[in-house]
Design an enzyme around this catalytic site. Structure first.
Site, short mmCIF file in Angstrom:
data_model
loop_
_atom_site.label_atom_id
_atom_site.label_comp_id
_atom_site.label_asym_id
_atom_site.label_seq_id
_atom_site.Cartn_x
_atom_site.Cartn_y
_atom_site.Cartn_z
N HIS A 78 43.23 -12.06 -2.42
CA HIS A 78 42.29 -12.88 -2.89
C HIS A 78 42.92 -14.43 -3.02
O HIS A 78 42.15 -15.28 -2.50
CB HIS A 78 41.24 -12.52 -3.64
CG HIS A 78 41.60 -12.74 -5.16
ND1 HIS A 78 41.89 -11.82 -6.14
CD2 HIS A 78 41.16 -13.97 -5.65
CE1 HIS A 78 41.77 -12.40 -7.19
NE2 HIS A 78 41.71 -13.76 -7.25
N ASP A 111 43.90 -5.47 -3.45
CA ASP A 111 44.17 -7.01 -3.98
C ASP A 111 45.45 -7.50 -4.14
O ASP A 111 45.85 -8.11 -5.20
CB ASP A 111 43.21 -7.21 -4.99
CG ASP A 111 42.93 -8.85 -5.26
OD1 ASP A 111 43.18 -9.50 -4.35
OD2 ASP A 111 42.48 -9.11 -6.27
N SER A 194 45.08 -15.21 -11.95
CA SER A 194 44.97 -14.26 -10.85
C SER A 194 46.19 -14.21 -10.23
O SER A 194 46.84 -15.47 -9.91
CB SER A 194 43.84 -14.41 -9.66
OG SER A 194 42.52 -14.34 -10.25
N VAL A 248 35.85 4.04 10.98
CA VAL A 248 34.37 4.18 11.21
C VAL A 248 33.43 2.91 10.59
O VAL A 248 34.00 2.50 9.39
CB VAL A 248 33.64 5.58 10.77
CG1 VAL A 248 34.13 6.71 11.74
CG2 VAL A 248 33.86 5.85 9.55
#
Length: 347
Positions: A78, A111, A194, A248
């Site tokens: 991210h 992530d 992060s 899907v």
């Protein structure tokens, strides 16, 4: 094992040289002034853009760390999610020592992002093991706190394992991610941390810092480093991160949706397209080969009931390419069982 003051200081000395600050910039329309716009009886200041001109604007920041002397860097997916943005790495606590950060691969399911900085002889961190962690182990989190304070360190313990969260990430493209199997720690993790490392008292990385719970005290989360090691190995062997893929599009059902839409069940994944022009079942995918059709409802995968708390993706991400899963499917009024072999997501 108790964490002595000298031991923690040695860990910090070992780790911080390999941690980088990441600054995210993007070309945005140049602002030449502001004008007032009345709306609902109030005056709002609105930017006036200079036609045809753009300027580089800082839109975010994060952390990362070297995992090889050749410039391979780990961070969060991210942090480097925008393909139109530019990423600059700042090394050695020095604003003048900056390098371009190139994104090699992203693993958005976990992530994780693998990046590269050109050069050699970079200080790097050794990757440890996250499969045998125990509650109460001392850990140190390092990162670029709040995007401003480089190499901020905090000491804590592992306070939880195998955690599940829905993480909200900000920036220009605000989005949520479902992350499972996380390490919980009370070592302070701030938004700019992060992508920074969570290390043990041997200075080995056991986690990749990813999220913090706002409004709570001393609750942060890290991605187990074993998953990042798998992604790095994929890059070495195949040139990209390999992920199992069902193929899907679906909508998770619950009691409210059952009542509002007169559905036969209150759980499961209803296979359906998201918008006109989409396909509910991707041609040639594992789901297509197994015979899944639009409006089928996948009730269970490997005996696990599909609910908002446990989606298909949650189950699939624990599998390997080539694994076969058993699905209980409601097709029309008939319940059936299908065997589905998971293939690699097509690039």
């Amino acid at each position: 094992m108790e964490a002595s003051n000298e031991q923690v200081k040695e860990v910090i000395k070992k780790v911080t040289p390999a941690v980088i600050s990441i600054v995210i910039t993007k070309d945005m329309p140049k602002v030449e002034g502001f004008y007032k716009m009345p709306l609902n009886g109030k005056q709002y200041m609105v930017p006036k853009f200079k036609k045809g001109e753009k300027e580089a604007v800082k839109i975010g920041g994060g952390s990362g760390f070297f995992v090889s002397s050749s410039g391979i860097v780990l961070t969060n997916s991210h942090v480097v999610q925008d393909p139109k943005a530019e990423y600059t790495a700042f090394l050695d606590h020095d604003e003048e020592n900056k390098r371009k950060l190139k994104v090699i691969a992203r693993d958005p399911i976990h992530d994780i992002a693998i990046c590269k900085i050109e050069g050699t002889d970079f200080p790097y961190l050794e990757l440890g093991e996250s499969s045998d962690l125990e509650l109460g182990e001392y850990v140190v989190a390092v990162g670029n706190a709040l995007g401003e304070f480089s190499n901020t360190v905090s000491l804590g313990i592992i306070s939880g394992l195998s955690r599940f969260i829905t993480a909200q990430h900000g920036g220009q493209q605000r989005h949520a991610e479902r992350l499972r199997g996380l390490i919980q720690t009370d070592a302070a993790i701030n938004p700019g941390n992060s992508g920074g490392p969570l290390v043990n008292l041997d200075g080995k990385v056991i986690g990749l810092n990813t999220a913090v719970v706002f409004g709570a005290q001393n609750i942060g989360f890290s991605i187990p480093i074993d998953q990042a090691k798998k992604d790095i190995e994929d890059i070495k062997q195949y040139g990209h991160v390999r992920l199992p893929f069902l193929g899907v599009r679906y909508l998770i059902l619950d009691e409210k949706m059952k009542q509002e839409n007169d559905l036969p069940v209150d759980h499961g994944a209803l296979i359906m397209r998201e918008s006109l022009g989409d396909t509910a079942v991707i041609p040639g995918s594992s789901a297509d080969k197994a015979g899944l059709k639009e409006f089928d409802i996948i009730l269970e995968v490997d005996g696990k009931k599909i609910t908002p708390e446990l989606t298909i993706q949650d189950v699939i991400q624990e599998k390997e390419i080539g694994d076969t899963v058993t699905m209980k499917v409601l097709s029309g009024k008939k319940e059936k069982e299908l065997k589905v072999e998971l293939e690699e997501k097509r690039r």
